[in-house]
Design an enzyme around this catalytic site. Sequence first.
Site, PDB file in Angstrom:
ATOM      1  N   GLU A  72      29.510  12.991  -7.159  1.00 56.90           N
ATOM      2  CA  GLU A  72      29.038  14.337  -6.815  1.00 56.90           C
ATOM      3  C   GLU A  72      27.514  14.336  -6.772  1.00 56.90           C
ATOM      4  OE1 GLU A  72      30.742  17.531  -9.224  1.00 56.90           O
ATOM      5  OE2 GLU A  72      32.692  16.529  -9.144  1.00 56.90           O
ATOM      6  N   GLU A  92      35.016  14.286 -14.541  1.00 58.01           N
ATOM      7  CA  GLU A  92      34.301  14.884 -15.662  1.00 58.01           C
ATOM      8  C   GLU A  92      35.214  15.070 -16.871  1.00 58.01           C
ATOM      9  OE1 GLU A  92      31.841  18.207 -14.364  1.00 58.01           O
ATOM     10  OE2 GLU A  92      30.601  16.813 -13.225  1.00 58.01           O
TER      11      GLU A  92
END
Length: 800
Positions: A504, A429
């Site tokens: 994820e 991220e």
Amino acid sequence: MLRLSGNSLITVLIVLCVVNAALAQEYRKGRMLFDDHWRFHRGAAQDAEHSGFNDSSWRVLNLPHDWSIEDLPGTHSPFDLNAISQVSGGFTVGGTGWYRKHFTVDSTQKGKRFVLAFDGVYMNAEVWLNGKSVSKHPYGYTSFQADITDRLKYGQDNIISVKVRNEGENSRWYSGSGIYRHVWLTITEPVHLAQWGVAVSTTSLDTAAARLQVMTKVTNESTQAQQIHLSTHIIDKQGKEQVSMESIKEIAPGASFLFNQDLQVNHPVAWNLATAYLYRVVSEVYIGTQLVDRQETTTGIRLISFDAVNGFRLNGETVKLKGGCVHHDNGPLGAVAYDRAEERKVELLKAAGYNAVRCAHNPPSPAFLDACDRLGMLVIDEAFDCWEGGKNQLDYHIWFKEWWQKDLESMVLRDRNHPSVIMWSTGNEIPNRDKPEVVAVAKKLSDYIRSLDTTRAITCGVNGIEENKDPFIATLDVAGYNYALAQYEPDHKRLPNRVVFATESFPSQSFEYWMGVADHPWVIGDFVWTAWDYIGEASIGWLGYPQKQDFYPWNLAYCGDIDVCGWKRPQSYYRDALWKPNQLSLFVKPPRPSFDTATHKEDWSHWDYDDLVNHWNFAGQENKPLQVVVYSSCDEVELFLNNKSLGTKPTNRSTKFMAIFEVPYQAGELKAIGRSPLLRSYRALYTASQPAELRLTADRTTIQANGQDLSYITVEVADKNGPTVPNAENLVHFSIKGPGSIIGVGNANPRSVESCQLPERKAWHGKCLAIIKSDKKAGDITITATAAGLSPASLIIQSK
Ligand SMILES: *[C@@H]1O[C@H](CO)[C@@H](O)[C@H](O)[C@H]1NC(C)=O
Ligand SMILES: *[C@@H]1O[C@H](CO)[C@@H](O)[C@H](O)[C@H]1NC(C)=O
Ligand SMILES: *[C@@H]1O[C@H](CO)[C@@H](O)[C@H](O)[C@H]1NC(C)=O
Ligand SMILES: *[C@@H]1O[C@H](CO)[C@@H](O)[C@H](O)[C@H]1NC(C)=O
């Protein structure tokens, strides 16, 4: 006031001399653990890098060690509402700490090279030998070395000082603090194998033969050129040599040479998830006939590939990655990375159906990867949580520009022989990943990894998947999608060659995410956030985001399939039904929520899971309907209350492998039977009566007397008939006799701020855990658990 007479002064001096003699271990050769007999001080210490510093009042301990999981001075808890780490670190406290170790080296060792190797120190480590700086290493998750040869004193006391600073806001999860992984001392001749100097890879593999490329770097730190003979041997699991090769090269002084050998292993046994067959590569360096260095590298023979048609293939066979993200902490042990704690984590993940782990968001301990190699678990080895742009004021971004290359080298060179490692991940991220300057960094990292290892795919966990991330994803081999199930099909239409997986995903959407893998060849796997619960990012699995100080006393994330004690949570049983045949489990939605709910939660915050309990104890709810959820991969399930059938329901993909019943509560036995053509499965929940006794179960009743082996003891509060009393919260006291100690206690209650180190713990849901560590002395270790009003229980662990 302490007054000493002449005699007692002498006694004190004698005692001090004896203690010093005991600490003065002698080091002679090879690679040895350097974990024992360190002195530790929590807090700052003026001049503690100097040899003359008086550390006699410091605590003596053995590594690995994490001070953040220890009780705060003067309290019985490691947690503090005002901790700098706040919700991110689970309200645990970092700060500065110091370690010092005294040792002597015999003068006959002069001329050898001495290198200290740290597997992991969180963070900002500075290392001194005899007052002179020998190494600095900011990043808390990569391994590093310090060559101490030039500062050593022979036949005298040497002092290593290590200052560790976990200061300020520097992590989004529990990091731990200190030297939390092993330390090694390596003693070699001046001509030796380079650190992480051996690289083994499989270049071809079929049933008849495998070809292995073995690259070996030999360094000459002597003052004259020498003829080096490198002898490489490949040894199978039975200890039989399969092939060997010898190469000769003259190496100039101060230079290194990279040998490149190609060896053929006939009738190889491939490394795969079922057998995880390992070979040893033995590298021997000779000058003339004298063996000057020798090293063993454990590895597996295997080929991997990634493409949008066949997905991920291991030895030519498609394997869908049943994955989970895992942080590095070991629950009640904090970040302390005992080999057995790491191995147990992998064992339990494998038992829960996982075949792959994403190490979030940093390289794991070597012991974790060794366990993955041995047990057949695939690994995504991840470097960073941030690059140039930080997520916290003092996180790795402040070191990135100076250190990214060294830290990538540390990960790739250290871990490249592990057959379990199939992908390198450059990060997670990363902010501003749609910006060209960040895409340029992504490319720089991928290119650098490719210059070190070309045998794995490169990925990165990317969130906010949209077309504007295409340039960023183009720098990767495999696209890591965080929470982007809806993009699988449209993106494939746009970019049919893109290989995708969920770096994820949400636990509550495990059905949808797994079907996304099952139905799409270009989607190679799913990694839930998370497979194992962790300290920090407190309550994302219940209160979610935004995270606030008033979440205290929540300190666990509470989103893991498996909790911090290693016990399966309902979502893990659901995954059993998704991943394995003939699975059956049943749970009840409690009439009142298990905890207070959030007053305000972001609508993107989905790490929570259905609130379910695995018991049938609802006094006061008689005849009121309760929701019973059955998870099953059998064809159908039938539910019974006290032997009365409540009906049969199908359980297959069209019912999301679950069946839901409304059951008017009545104490007794709630039983489910699952039926498949050839099999019947059976599970039941019982109403317990009053707590009557304690029951102990050890995960292992025989451990090694090596000072670091562990046995995990589960304590259950049971009624007189045997069932665990689900609401029991009795305080359990532990005592231990024999050559072992209790090093951690837990109960997986995400709101408990009890000590993780005192020999006592309250039960939660009728259970708690004690972790026993062996001493170096063999013998029987007896652990006894007592609680007011209950029959006590004891258990014997043999330490051999
Ligand atoms: C070191 O400090 C201790 C007290 O912490 C003291 O008893 C001892 O005498 C000191 N040793 C030296 C050499 O100063
Ligand atoms: C190692 O280096 C020294 C000089 O540093 C040189 O004299 C010696 O020949 C070298 N040895 C080998 C094996 O190359
Ligand atoms: C259910 O039936 C079995 C066999 O008939 C019996 O042994 C058992 O006690 C019954 N259980 C309940 C809860 O009534
Ligand atoms: C699921 O079970 C139902 C009822 O037995 C059946 O009609 C349906 O075809 C099954 N679906 C699948 C995908 O097997």
